[in-house]
Design a protein around this motif. Structure first.
Motif, PDB file in Angstrom:
ATOM      1  N   GLY A 360       9.741  -6.012  13.398  1.00  0.00           N
ATOM      2  CA  GLY A 360       8.947  -7.117  13.917  1.00  0.00           C
ATOM      3  C   GLY A 360       8.851  -8.320  12.998  1.00  0.00           C
ATOM      4  N   TYR A 361       8.991  -8.131  11.678  1.00  0.00           N
ATOM      5  CA  TYR A 361       8.691  -9.225  10.755  1.00  0.00           C
ATOM      6  C   TYR A 361       9.827  -9.633   9.816  1.00  0.00           C
ATOM      7  N   THR A 362      10.752  -8.747   9.535  1.00  0.00           N
ATOM      8  CA  THR A 362      11.732  -9.054   8.497  1.00  0.00           C
ATOM      9  C   THR A 362      13.020  -9.620   9.085  1.00  0.00           C
ATOM     10  N   THR A 363      13.861 -10.129   8.204  1.00  0.00           N
ATOM     11  CA  THR A 363      15.164 -10.677   8.599  1.00  0.00           C
ATOM     12  C   THR A 363      16.251  -9.625   8.395  1.00  0.00           C
ATOM     13  N   PRO A 364      17.387  -9.737   9.099  1.00  0.00           N
ATOM     14  CA  PRO A 364      18.437  -8.717   8.985  1.00  0.00           C
ATOM     15  C   PRO A 364      18.976  -8.536   7.568  1.00  0.00           C
ATOM     16  N   ASP A 365      18.939  -9.611   6.759  1.00  0.00           N
ATOM     17  CA  ASP A 365      19.476  -9.468   5.413  1.00  0.00           C
ATOM     18  C   ASP A 365      18.462  -8.896   4.426  1.00  0.00           C
ATOM     19  N   ALA A 366      17.193  -8.756   4.838  1.00  0.00           N
ATOM     20  CA  ALA A 366      16.169  -8.198   3.947  1.00  0.00           C
ATOM     21  C   ALA A 366      15.206  -7.331   4.754  1.00  0.00           C
ATOM     22  N   PRO A 367      15.697  -6.214   5.348  1.00  0.00           N
ATOM     23  CA  PRO A 367      14.842  -5.353   6.178  1.00  0.00           C
ATOM     24  C   PRO A 367      13.988  -4.426   5.301  1.00  0.00           C
ATOM     25  N   LEU A 368      12.953  -5.000   4.674  1.00  0.00           N
ATOM     26  CA  LEU A 368      12.173  -4.284   3.658  1.00  0.00           C
ATOM     27  C   LEU A 368      10.703  -4.284   4.022  1.00  0.00           C
ATOM     28  N   ALA A 369      10.045  -3.139   3.803  1.00  0.00           N
ATOM     29  CA  ALA A 369       8.587  -3.013   3.905  1.00  0.00           C
ATOM     30  C   ALA A 369       8.120  -2.129   2.760  1.00  0.00           C
ATOM     31  N   ALA A 370       6.833  -2.228   2.432  1.00  0.00           N
ATOM     32  CA  ALA A 370       6.281  -1.440   1.319  1.00  0.00           C
ATOM     33  C   ALA A 370       5.117  -0.599   1.806  1.00  0.00           C
ATOM     34  N   LEU A 371       5.037   0.607   1.276  1.00  0.00           N
ATOM     35  CA  LEU A 371       3.896   1.487   1.487  1.00  0.00           C
ATOM     36  C   LEU A 371       3.267   1.732   0.117  1.00  0.00           C
ATOM     37  N   VAL A 372       1.973   1.442  -0.014  1.00  0.00           N
ATOM     38  CA  VAL A 372       1.288   1.530  -1.307  1.00  0.00           C
ATOM     39  C   VAL A 372       0.203   2.587  -1.207  1.00  0.00           C
ATOM     40  N   HIS A 373       0.256   3.564  -2.106  1.00  0.00           N
ATOM     41  CA  HIS A 373      -0.698   4.675  -2.080  1.00  0.00           C
ATOM     42  C   HIS A 373      -1.280   4.898  -3.469  1.00  0.00           C
ATOM     43  N   PRO A 374      -2.457   5.540  -3.576  1.00  0.00           N
ATOM     44  CA  PRO A 374      -3.036   5.832  -4.891  1.00  0.00           C
ATOM     45  C   PRO A 374      -2.281   6.956  -5.582  1.00  0.00           C
ATOM     46  N   SER A 375      -2.158   6.835  -6.896  1.00  0.00           N
ATOM     47  CA  SER A 375      -1.429   7.836  -7.674  1.00  0.00           C
ATOM     48  C   SER A 375      -2.234   8.155  -8.932  1.00  0.00           C
ATOM     49  N   PRO A 376      -3.104   9.157  -8.894  1.00  0.00           N
ATOM     50  CA  PRO A 376      -3.988   9.447 -10.024  1.00  0.00           C
ATOM     51  C   PRO A 376      -3.260   9.885 -11.294  1.00  0.00           C
ATOM     52  N   GLU A 377      -2.005  10.292 -11.191  1.00  0.00           N
ATOM     53  CA  GLU A 377      -1.276  10.778 -12.363  1.00  0.00           C
ATOM     54  C   GLU A 377      -0.376   9.723 -12.993  1.00  0.00           C
ATOM     55  N   GLY A 378      -0.322   8.516 -12.444  1.00  0.00           N
ATOM     56  CA  GLY A 378       0.525   7.477 -13.012  1.00  0.00           C
ATOM     57  C   GLY A 378       1.327   6.760 -11.941  1.00  0.00           C
ATOM     58  N   ALA A 379       1.811   5.574 -12.278  1.00  0.00           N
ATOM     59  CA  ALA A 379       2.552   4.760 -11.321  1.00  0.00           C
ATOM     60  C   ALA A 379       3.876   5.416 -10.941  1.00  0.00           C
ATOM     61  N   THR A 380       4.253   5.267  -9.677  1.00  0.00           N
ATOM     62  CA  THR A 380       5.520   5.798  -9.182  1.00  0.00           C
ATOM     63  C   THR A 380       6.178   4.771  -8.277  1.00  0.00           C
ATOM     64  N   SER A 381       7.493   4.908  -8.114  1.00  0.00           N
ATOM     65  CA  SER A 381       8.229   4.030  -7.220  1.00  0.00           C
ATOM     66  C   SER A 381       9.461   4.760  -6.721  1.00  0.00           C
ATOM     67  N   ARG A 382       9.680   4.735  -5.426  1.00  0.00           N
ATOM     68  CA  ARG A 382      10.894   5.334  -4.854  1.00  0.00           C
ATOM     69  C   ARG A 382      11.279   4.568  -3.612  1.00  0.00           C
ATOM     70  N   THR A 383      12.514   4.778  -3.197  1.00  0.00           N
ATOM     71  CA  THR A 383      13.073   4.032  -2.070  1.00  0.00           C
ATOM     72  C   THR A 383      13.455   4.993  -0.960  1.00  0.00           C
ATOM     73  N   VAL A 384      13.035   4.680   0.242  1.00  0.00           N
ATOM     74  CA  VAL A 384      13.383   5.467   1.424  1.00  0.00           C
ATOM     75  C   VAL A 384      14.270   4.603   2.315  1.00  0.00           C
ATOM     76  N   ARG A 385      15.486   5.036   2.557  1.00  0.00           N
ATOM     77  CA  ARG A 385      16.422   4.303   3.423  1.00  0.00           C
ATOM     78  C   ARG A 385      16.381   4.903   4.822  1.00  0.00           C
ATOM     79  N   ILE A 386      16.457   4.030   5.807  1.00  0.00           N
ATOM     80  CA  ILE A 386      16.532   4.459   7.201  1.00  0.00           C
ATOM     81  C   ILE A 386      17.832   3.909   7.775  1.00  0.00           C
ATOM     82  N   ASP A 387      18.746   4.812   8.142  1.00  0.00           N
ATOM     83  CA  ASP A 387      20.061   4.419   8.652  1.00  0.00           C
ATOM     84  C   ASP A 387      20.243   4.919  10.078  1.00  0.00           C
TER      85      ASP A 387
END
Length: 428
Positions: A360-387
């Protein structure tokens, strides 16, 4: 069933963890209690089910203390945030300075979870006001005096003391502490006393309240707060009034308190609402720092659904939508989830939701969204691809864990890095 628990003022303390359940005996939930619970049940802050042996009560994303007629529910969080950090995150959500605590208590949380933290923050702010000196302003008073002082109340004089000149009804304006700013603090301190599970905190609240005036019965604190206006003369009261709103159950930090009308001695915080507010401010500040801005997802900006019968009542809208222009508009949807996603895969519902935002919101060259959740043990980052079929890339979801042990400004770094990358043209 929970043990008998510690009794306080004749009430049985029932411990209950967020997203867990407890069983109450049939006679422990009165008709008045069910009326008190109804707004919480309708907003799905709590779930209640009658069983053969009593009542099965389950807490959703809600923590704090709920005082009923025969029991006192103590709902603790599933993901622990220290009392110090809770205060800083609440202040961050409301853009309020963190109270300076000169005592060794350091915002500790006890057996009642976060219930003591808010009254203690109120106490700290009110003590600071006393140290600086309470504000005084002119208040109109009506008195009977032997001499004319101020303005003669002609109507009262004629109707009550016609022909009498040794007793005059007069109206005067005198500088007093009985002004709305101090009345709110006094009422809030008294209302916070039943919330305190620590005897020394309750005593300190009571002692401090004696130095503040209390509103007359016909003047409610909620009415005073609704009319509150701050200038350079009274801006130092803003923080204490923010904590007062939470104590009164009037909403406070954008309705972080679950509902109005809770009995004295109740304080409930919606942790999911707090998390949404925090993430929204983090993303908006990061966007502004890198040349973008936060846009409201209302009206035509929401994703709508309809069929032959008409539109569906609930549109799709992300918690945050940031916009960059270089020169064409590009959008990054961000969703706040108060879920412990450390080491866990995204649910199908969350993947579908974020993919809808991407479509609904992104462009074809940058189809990106972020999900932000609490992490009591430290910062984390990972990528989920949908093909899709044939390897066609449909979208990318960046899953960011925010370290809740840090102050919000420091904890926001993973989201700042993502926004900076997106602003620079990344995001595929």
């Amino acid at each position: 069933m929970p043990s008998s628990g510690e009794r306080r003022s004749g009430l049985r303390d029932v411990p209950l963890e967020e997203h867990k359940s407890a069983v109450l005996e049939r006679d422990e939930l009165t008709e008045a209690d069910r009326r008190t619970l109804e707004p919480l049940l309708s907003k799905k802050r709590l779930r209640l089910r009658e069983t053969l042996n009593g009542w099965h009560l389950e807490a959703e994303s809600t923590v704090g203390v709920l005082r009923l007629e025969r029991v006192r529910l103590i709902i603790t969080p599933k993901m622990t945030i220290s009392g110090t950090r809770l205060i800083s995150w609440l202040c961050y959500a409301r853009d309020t300075p963190v109270p300076h605590d000169p005592t060794p208590r350091k915002w500790l949380t006890g057996k009642a979870g976060y219930a003591d933290a808010v009254p203690h923050a109120l106490l700290t702010e009110c003590r600071a006001l006393l140290t600086e000196g309470l504000r005084r302003d002119y208040v109109r008073t009506e008195q009977v005096q032997p001499v004319l002082r101020g303005q003669l109340d002609l109507r009262a004089q004629l109707t009550q003391r016609y022909g009498v000149v040794d007793q005059l009804h007069v109206r005067t304006f005198e500088r007093q502490v009985d002004i709305w700013e101090n009345l709110i603090c006094g009422a809030a301190l008294h209302a916070a006393i039943p919330l305190a599970t620590d005897a020394s905190l309750a005593r300190a609240l009571r002692d401090t309240a004696e130095h503040f005036p209390r509103p007359r019965p016909e003047v409610t604190p909620s009415r005073l707060l609704a009319r509150a206006r701050y200038t350079r003369h009274n801006s130092r009261y803003r923080a204490s009034h923010s904590w007062a709103r939470l104590v009164f159950g009037g909403g406070g930090l954008t309705d972080l308190l679950c509902d109005r009308g809770l009995p004295a001695g109740s304080l409930l915080l919606g942790m999911d609402l707090l998390w949404e507010r925090v993430v929204r401010r983090m993303a908006a500040r990061a966007a502004a720092d890198f040349g973008g801005r936060h846009v409201d997802v209302t009206g035509d900006r929401a994703i709508r659904t309809s069929d032959e019968t008409g539109p569906y009542p609930q549109p799709f809208r992300p918690d945050v939508l940031v916009r960059f222009e270089d020169p064409r508009a590009r959008f990054l949807p961000v969703d706040a989830k108060y879920i412990g996603y450390d080491g866990k895969r995204l649910s199908a519902g969350n993947r579908h939701q974020l993919l809808t935002y991407i479509a609904g919101y992104t462009t074809p060259d940058a189809p990106l969204a972020a999900l932000v959740h609490p992490s009591p043990e430290g910062a984390t980052s990972r990528t989920v691809r949908i093909d899709g079929p044939g390897g066609r890339h449909l979208g990318t979801i960046r899953v960011l864990g925010i370290d809740t042990r840090l102050a919000p400004e420091q904890a926001a770094q993973p989201l700042r890095e993502l926004v900076a990358e997106f602003a620079a043209g990344g995001g595929s």
